[in-house]
Design a protein around this motif. Structure first.
Motif, PDB file in Angstrom:
ATOM      1  N   SER A   1       0.812  -1.216   0.000  1.00 33.69           N
ATOM      2  CA  SER A   1       0.000   0.000   0.000  1.00 33.69           C
ATOM      3  C   SER A   1       0.848   1.269   0.000  1.00 33.69           C
ATOM      4  N   ARG A   2       2.109   1.173  -0.419  1.00 31.56           N
ATOM      5  CA  ARG A   2       2.953   2.369  -0.488  1.00 31.56           C
ATOM      6  C   ARG A   2       2.339   3.370  -1.444  1.00 31.56           C
ATOM      7  N   PRO A   3       2.358   4.619  -1.043  1.00 33.04           N
ATOM      8  CA  PRO A   3       1.732   5.620  -1.910  1.00 33.04           C
ATOM      9  C   PRO A   3       2.537   5.879  -3.173  1.00 33.04           C
ATOM     10  N   ASP A   4       1.812   6.087  -4.255  1.00 32.88           N
ATOM     11  CA  ASP A   4       2.429   6.529  -5.498  1.00 32.88           C
ATOM     12  C   ASP A   4       2.381   8.050  -5.448  1.00 32.88           C
ATOM     13  N   ILE A   5       3.511   8.681  -5.170  1.00 33.25           N
ATOM     14  CA  ILE A   5       3.559  10.111  -4.933  1.00 33.25           C
ATOM     15  C   ILE A   5       3.775  10.845  -6.251  1.00 33.25           C
TER      16      ILE A   5
ATOM     17  N   TYR B   1       5.877  10.392   3.100  1.00 38.64           N
ATOM     18  CA  TYR B   1       4.526  10.125   2.621  1.00 38.64           C
ATOM     19  C   TYR B   1       4.159   8.693   2.968  1.00 38.64           C
ATOM     20  N   TRP B   2       2.912   8.473   3.382  1.00 38.83           N
ATOM     21  CA  TRP B   2       2.413   7.137   3.679  1.00 38.83           C
ATOM     22  C   TRP B   2       0.912   7.102   3.460  1.00 38.83           C
ATOM     23  N   LYS B   3       0.363   5.895   3.394  1.00 34.74           N
ATOM     24  CA  LYS B   3      -1.068   5.702   3.178  1.00 34.74           C
ATOM     25  C   LYS B   3      -1.752   5.411   4.500  1.00 34.74           C
TER      26      LYS B   3
ATOM     27  N   ARG C   1      -6.284   7.488   1.911  1.00 35.60           N
ATOM     28  CA  ARG C   1      -5.663   8.808   1.902  1.00 35.60           C
ATOM     29  C   ARG C   1      -4.140   8.713   1.958  1.00 35.60           C
ATOM     30  N   THR C   2      -3.484   9.609   1.247  1.00 38.49           N
ATOM     31  CA  THR C   2      -2.029   9.738   1.330  1.00 38.49           C
ATOM     32  C   THR C   2      -1.733  10.863   2.307  1.00 38.49           C
ATOM     33  N   ARG C   3      -0.935  10.564   3.316  1.00 41.12           N
ATOM     34  CA  ARG C   3      -0.545  11.544   4.327  1.00 41.12           C
ATOM     35  C   ARG C   3       0.893  11.959   4.079  1.00 41.12           C
ATOM     36  N   SER C   4       1.247  13.146   4.559  1.00 41.59           N
ATOM     37  CA  SER C   4       2.622  13.609   4.408  1.00 41.59           C
ATOM     38  C   SER C   4       3.086  14.284   5.687  1.00 41.59           C
TER      39      SER C   4
END
Length: 119
Positions: free
Chosen positions: A40-44, A91-93, A97-100
């Protein structure tokens, strides 16, 4: 498929032989959580006001070294694009939602993996 390092595997087997069944089950559960986090790593996607210099993966968090624009209309440094920094952001999920999080100029000594995301 990547082959497993034999030395690492041997050390793991030796250590596993010294653990209780409950400890081994807990370790398996932790490894499964790590795999889920990796999946689930965010695609930034960089924002227009930022330029990504470097990207690294640490646990569940994607770290990016970014140059940023301050947004001030009269800033002479930002006329040609992002020029402040570079600064590290994490950044993480969390769910969908993607959080930063701002980390700072240096990541050495920073407690990068805090806060732990809620699942």
């Amino acid at each position: 498929m990547e082959t497993i390092n034999r030395d690492w595997l041997f050390k793991l087997e030796v250590q596993a032989g010294r653990q209780t069944d409950k400890t081994l089950r807990d370790a398996i559960a932790q490894l499964e959580r790590i795999l889920d986090q990796r999946a689930s790593r965010p695609d930034i996607k960089p924002r227009k006001s930022r330029e990504v210099i470097r990207r690294e993966q640490v646990g569940y968090m994607t770290l990016q070294l970014e140059k940023v624009s301050c947004g001030k209309p009269k800033c002479k440094r930002c006329k040609e694009g992002p020029s402040h920094g570079p600064y590290w952001y994490g950044y993480w999920k969390e769910g969908k939602r993607t959080r930063s999080r701002y980390i700072g100029k240096n990541i050495e000594g920073a407690d990068i993996l805090q806060p732990t995301p809620t699942q």
